[in-house]
Design a protein around this motif. Sequence first.
Motif, PDB file in Angstrom:
ATOM      1  N   LYS A 104       5.331   3.912 -10.070  1.00  0.00           N
ATOM      2  CA  LYS A 104       4.356   3.652  -9.013  1.00  0.00           C
ATOM      3  C   LYS A 104       2.964   4.011  -9.545  1.00  0.00           C
TER       4      LYS A 104
ATOM      5  N   LEU B  95      -4.918  -0.523  -6.569  1.00  0.00           N
ATOM      6  CA  LEU B  95      -3.519  -0.872  -6.790  1.00  0.00           C
ATOM      7  C   LEU B  95      -2.742  -0.582  -5.513  1.00  0.00           C
ATOM      8  N   PHE B  96      -1.693  -1.381  -5.256  1.00  0.00           N
ATOM      9  CA  PHE B  96      -0.904  -1.172  -4.041  1.00  0.00           C
ATOM     10  C   PHE B  96       0.018   0.027  -4.254  1.00  0.00           C
ATOM     11  N   PRO B  97      -0.181   1.100  -3.497  1.00  0.00           N
ATOM     12  CA  PRO B  97       0.502   2.356  -3.819  1.00  0.00           C
ATOM     13  C   PRO B  97       2.013   2.324  -3.617  1.00  0.00           C
ATOM     14  N   HIS B  98       2.495   1.438  -2.709  1.00  0.00           N
ATOM     15  CA  HIS B  98       3.925   1.450  -2.416  1.00  0.00           C
ATOM     16  C   HIS B  98       4.705   0.508  -3.313  1.00  0.00           C
ATOM     17  N   MET B  99       4.014  -0.208  -4.203  1.00  0.00           N
ATOM     18  CA  MET B  99       4.706  -1.143  -5.090  1.00  0.00           C
ATOM     19  C   MET B  99       4.749  -0.571  -6.505  1.00  0.00           C
TER      20      MET B  99
END
Lengths: 308, 362
Positions: free
Chosen positions: B135, B91-95
């Motif tokens: 997040k 998963l994209f951590p900053h989104m």
Amino acid sequence: MAGGAPAPGGVASQTFASARNWLLMPSWAVLLVFVAAPVAMMLVYSFLTKEFRGGVIWEFSTGAYDQFFCNRGLFGDEPCQIEWTYINIFWRSIWQAGLATVLSLLIGFPTAYFIATRSEKTRALWVFAITIPYWVNLLIRTVSMKFLLRDQGPLNDLLIGLGLTEDPLRIINTNLAVQLGLYYSYLPFMVLPIYAAVERYNFTLSEAAADLYATKWATLRRIVLPAVKPGIVAGCILVFVPSLGAFLAPDLLGGARNFMIGSLIEEQFKGNAGNWPFGAAASMILLTLVLLVLLVSATQQRRTKGAV
Amino acid sequence: MANGTTVAVDIRNAVKRYGEFTALKTISLGIADNEFFTLLGPSGCGKTTLLRMIAGFEDVTAGEIFLYGEEIETLPPHKRPVNTVFQNYALFPHMTILENVGFGLEMLGQSKAQARTRAGEMLELVQLSQFAARKPAQLSGGQQQRVALARALAPSPKVLLLDEPLSALDLKLRKAMQIELKHIQRETGITFIFVTHDQEEALTMSDRIAVMSAGELQQLGSPRDIYERPRNRFVADFIGETNLLDVTVDRIDGGIAECVLDSGQRLSCEAADSVAPDSRAHLSIRPERLVLGHDPAAPALKAQVRETIFVGTDITTLLTLENGPEITVRSSNSARGNKRVFAPGAHAFVAMEPGAARLLVD
Ligand SMILES: Nc1ncnc2c1ncn2[C@@H]1O[C@H](COP(=O)(O)OP(=O)(O)OP(=O)(O)O)[C@@H](O)[C@H]1O
Ligand SMILES: [Mg+2]
């Protein structure tokens, strides 16, 4: 993050905290001696009166700051008008340092990305190669650069030899030479923190992005850059701050017209011609600028981290 | 594959080499539309490699891959209409969760608002709507797993690839997710290609299973097929538990072989196609198809009990046959089964249900 559970207070955490304080003592001592004390000294000196052969008279005065910002006519008795000489030098320095930072980033990011995506063995080799110039003293490196860029230097010989130009290109004593000097001095400070960030980056995220129809460019912009942003910010600070105060590159490569803050300050403390309070005041103004830059980038960082 | 069904993914003579090492040796298989297809095999057999070749993360060394008739093995990953659920979710951590799920749709050119709406629907499907603004780091492993699933399903891929998506979950959660996955697959009608090294998971979830070992396809068939009619020793041993006895084949006639145990006892059993008369082979008998008794009934083997183990629903008895081979018998923990509990050291007779024994080659 998660609220709810009460903080594990009590004896254990207290002893931990006091142990931590004790262990941090040496660091505090070093910071006190090498950071706080010199800055305090500088601050005090900037408010003293100058002695004509260098040094100071212990008498309070705002003369140094006045000299920096105010033009009071030939005899110094007119009301304050803004003095542009030093502000212009500062402005030029900020501009030079900013340009050097942006261009270092443009060169440094691909370099760092390239290194971080090599196999483990070659990676170490590349990092090693990047640091090789740093085994030589900065002064010697900058002087060698001067010889390289000279009108009759090897670079111009090469360009003429290749038939690319008839007359030698005028590089020395220009902005370009200063910029080249700054990259040469500080590029690794851009490359290394970005390299460290890219190396820690989880490349499965790039695969996930490609799997979700992101092109290479979209992946870079939307996934990679946000992930390695702390490294980029660190690299920019590490290049911008010393570039702003640099004096070797501007002095040796830029000539008189490309005078920067670093040289201005250096001159105030050299030989008998100097003006210590003025040098100290210029240093304090520079320090304030740098702190402002750090403050802005720190609040930026905090904002992007958001709720995490 | 049944005639008339559409082939979703067709892998033709795919080979993968890493330098000198051959990770996949000429694999050919077809995966049907709407199928829950599982790649099963021990660690290092090449399951991930095959999946990554379908997704486009690995080049094929030789061979072709077709997706609904279109050749795709040279397309970059972002041009293949397949999505992946990664083993560690990626998963994209900053989104936020919502942005993660909407990412694929945005990349396909949908507006932010459209992507948001659809992502919200997907989060509803996996019951995570209330976490949309969080997040990934603020979710549990199981929740992250479901986000990864929602993200991969959101662009409505033709084929969904899942690489051991449940392996990081604890047993109870894994069981729940198995059911949920199967349910979602039926609901959406998307072809699932599921990778696991857990044979039980494969048996419960799949329409068909491809058993792999050392870069080769060992058997392709329905869970029942593979469990009851394993084609070789590897498959019998890997899927479920089995007793393997060395035998010599005496006669073979119409799929029924007559074979001789090392103790001289004769048995008749089903044989796989490739068994030749007068050769050495293995007799595979599932422990639950054996019955312990006191009487020397006709095809029973004489044995001595070594140990009796109570495992909740079952009772497992370990025995030693004449001439040394060991055999395991499992009976259910019921009134009937409990009559057949033997003390260690006792003599017992092991009888076979008809059709229980199957003759296999290596
Ligand atoms: N990049 C690579 N370079 C060399 N060999 C590789 C590479 N990737 C995988 N392999 C080898 O290919 C074989 C198959 O690997 P693969 O990851 O497909 O196994 P797997 O079946 O998914 O195993 P697991 O269940 O452990 O995930 C392994 O022997 C592995 O060592
Ligand atoms: Mg794998």
